[in-house]
Design a protein around this motif. Structure first.
Motif: not given
Length: 144
Positions: A31-39, A65, A73
């Protein structure tokens, strides 16, 4: 007539098989995760692998972070010429190596020597697995 029908079925079967693509099992379910979720996911994994203290967790979270904020990008391949793309790719490779060295130095300051050794070993294993996956993908691409 039978031979003609058998030959037609054989050609259709081969054509259908030739069009079949191998699916990447992990890609389809990822699933696509946001950067915060990935962290957060990365921090949880590091905490469980290295048994980080609360203070170490805070320092690692801040480091992750910062690292995420500094990421570039992806390159738009359609807007750059081959030469510019090659230069940009080489610069990105050098930046990645510098970032990896900086991350290693900062983690050495945060972690205990035993934790750092475990972290470094895990990083090396992950890098080897990534390189093997990329090699397989390139081999599959060349086979087609």
């Amino acid at each position: 007539m039978k031979k003609l029908i058998i030959a037609a079925l054989l050609v259709a079967g081969i054509a259908t098989y030739a069009q079949e693509k191998k699916e990447m099992p992990n890609r389809a379910n990822m699933e696509r995760m946001t950067p915060e979720e990935r962290q957060e996911r990365q921090l949880k994994r590091l905490t469980s692998e290295l048994t980080l203290t609360a203070q170490q967790q805070d320092q690692v979270k801040q480091l992750l972070s910062t690292q995420a904020a500094n990421r570039e990008k992806p390159i738009d391949r359609n807007t750059l010429s081959k030469e510019k793309l090659k230069v940009r790719r080489e610069a990105a490779k050098n930046k990645t190596q510098e970032d990896r060295k900086m991350m290693e130095d900062k983690m050495k300051g945060i972690l205990t020597p035993a934790q750092f050794t475990t972290w470094k070993t895990n990083q090396d294993k992950a890098r080897e697995q990534y390189e093997m996956r990329m090699k397989e993908r390139m081999d599959n691409r060349n086979d087609n």
